[in-house]
Motif scaffolding. Structure first.
Motif, PDB file in Angstrom:
ATOM      1  N   GLN A  12       0.814  -1.218   0.000  1.00 17.62           N
ATOM      2  CA  GLN A  12       0.000   0.000   0.000  1.00 17.62           C
ATOM      3  C   GLN A  12       0.848   1.268   0.000  1.00 17.62           C
ATOM      4  O   GLN A  12       0.400   2.312  -0.465  1.00 17.62           O
ATOM      5  CB  GLN A  12      -0.934  -0.008   1.201  1.00 17.62           C
ATOM      6  N   VAL A  13       2.063   1.163   0.528  1.00 20.05           N
ATOM      7  CA  VAL A  13       2.927   2.344   0.601  1.00 20.05           C
ATOM      8  C   VAL A  13       3.712   2.533  -0.695  1.00 20.05           C
ATOM      9  O   VAL A  13       3.674   3.600  -1.305  1.00 20.05           O
ATOM     10  CB  VAL A  13       3.887   2.240   1.805  1.00 20.05           C
ATOM     11  N   THR A  14       4.397   1.471  -1.100  1.00 20.10           N
ATOM     12  CA  THR A  14       5.292   1.605  -2.257  1.00 20.10           C
ATOM     13  C   THR A  14       4.589   1.357  -3.587  1.00 20.10           C
ATOM     14  O   THR A  14       5.067   1.787  -4.634  1.00 20.10           O
ATOM     15  CB  THR A  14       6.452   0.615  -2.150  1.00 20.10           C
ATOM     16  N   GLY A  15       3.477   0.635  -3.540  1.00 22.79           N
ATOM     17  CA  GLY A  15       2.798   0.299  -4.787  1.00 22.79           C
ATOM     18  C   GLY A  15       3.447  -0.858  -5.532  1.00 22.79           C
ATOM     19  O   GLY A  15       3.014  -1.233  -6.607  1.00 22.79           O
ATOM     20  N   VAL A  16       4.489  -1.435  -4.921  1.00 18.82           N
ATOM     21  CA  VAL A  16       5.196  -2.552  -5.563  1.00 18.82           C
ATOM     22  C   VAL A  16       4.415  -3.851  -5.352  1.00 18.82           C
ATOM     23  O   VAL A  16       3.810  -4.065  -4.296  1.00 18.82           O
ATOM     24  CB  VAL A  16       6.624  -2.685  -4.968  1.00 18.82           C
TER      25      VAL A  16
END
Length: 373
Positions: free
Chosen positions: A189-193
DNA sequence: TGAGATT
């Protein structure tokens, strides 16, 4: 506040979901045929790369399918059957409406069915309500297939995916085994990875079975590690498990419960704007609702526009456009009922002065002028 | 090791 008006504006048909163009289910004899066509020669001698020499599956289709019965997915957790009926009833007359709930816990499973009297209303509901944002969800509205065992449990959990693999590539990999209904790759959710795990929902069980046979333990093209493919848990299993763990585990709370709620409405506001939209019920307001007065609506305004405009702010239980008795045109105002004070207040703060079409809305809590003489 | 689509 984290609510952006551009979100509201984007509601007005982003076309985020295409209605399933799909028209039916395949008779049993075809299943055998399909199964034969897709049989792979995967040996269990350890990982190998996947070859793409399977032929494409046939498209299923039938004129027998209902044109009135809709399935509605990605409903907010707290949405009731009555609210579902209210929302879809704004389109046309409903023959029946059902929110699917867990048999044990009674919790909403986040989807339901709406059967219209008139196929035209079903089509209109797809065109106008598919992609509607309600709270944190974007609902999906499509034709329901006739229920049968062959379409159940066709959902796969895939792990060990290369982090670089896109959803499209994932679909390409699995589409050789059947018609994919939905696909998803989970991301941080933070990095989108990519988290290297995803889901593939097939049209039918046999397609999912075939995909497991052919792809589990195999390396996708260019990958260095094999993927794992298996049937996904279904939601009722999860809620049942949650119920069991509540019964048998220590009373330590992992999630905000009654204690956190005691901080009243500010607890929902303080964390961030998204949390406040999550539809948390506030003690003291249970059983009450908040009526909002919406002024300066256009003559052609309908219930749908009120759902679209207020739905993203929280639990909306009812909307009403006031119409002229003779012309049936909107008299310029309407009402929206919301369950939670915070959400209603947020909607008012955000939408008062908001430009809807060529008009600037005036939005406030309904005052108690009570009934006309 | 994980979102939520067949009453």
């Amino acid at each position: 506040m984290a609510v952006r008006l551009c979100d509201v504006a984007s509601l007005l048909r982003s076309g985020s979901w295409a209605a399933e163009p799909w028209t039916g289910q395949v008779i049993a004899a075809m299943e055998t045929q399909l199964s034969n066509r897709l049989t792979c020669n995967n040996t269990s001698n350890g990982p190998s790369t996947i070859s793409h020499n399977c032929s494409s599956p046939v498209e299923s289709g039938s004129i027998e399918d209902s044109k009135t019965n809709l399935i509605v997915n990605y409903l907010p957790q707290n949405m009731t059957q009555e609210e579902l009926k209210s929302l879809f009833g704004s389109i046309g007359e409903i023959e029946s409406c059902k929110l699917v709930r867990d048999k044990i816990t009674g919790q909403s499973l986040g989807y339901g069915f709406v059967n219209y009297m008139d196929p035209k209303d079903a089509e209109k509901a797809i065109n106008t309500l598919n992609g509607l944002r309600l709270q944190t969800k974007t609902i999906k509205v499509s034709y329901a297939r006739p229920s049968s065992a062959s379409i159940r449990d066709a959902n796969l959990y895939v792990s060990g995916l290369p982090k670089t693999m896109t959803q499209k590539e994932l679909e390409q990999l699995f589409s050789q085994y059947g018609h994919i209904i939905t696909s998803r790759i989970l991301v941080d959710q933070v990095t989108g990875v990519s988290r290297g795990v995803g889901f593939i929902r097939f049209d039918r069980r046999i397609e999912a079975e075939e995909a497991i046979k052919c792809l589990n333990g195999q390396k996708p093209p260019g990958a260095t590690e094999p993927i794992m493919v298996k049937f996904a848990n279904n939601p009722s299993q999860k809620t049942s498990q949650a119920l069991l763990s509540q019964l048998y585990q220590s009373p330590n709370r992992r999630y905000p419960g009654p204690l956190a709620q005691r901080f009243s409405r500010f607890s929902t506001m303080a964390i961030d704007g998204v949390t406040s939209l999550a539809g948390i019920n506030i003690p003291g307001h249970v059983g009450t609702s908040w009526c909002i007065f919406v002024y300066n609506l256009a003559p052609d305004a309908d219930e749908g526009i009120l759902w679209q405009t207020f739905g993203p702010f929280g639990a909306v239980t009812n909307v009403k456009v006031i119409r002229d008795f003779n012309t049936n045109k909107c008299k310029g105002f309407g009402f929206v009922t919301m369950t939670n004070y915070d959400e209603a207040a947020m909607a008012i703060a955000s939408l008062n002065g908001y430009r809807l079409g060529d008009r600037v809305l005036q939005v406030s809590f309904k005052t108690n002028k009570t009934h006309k003489a």
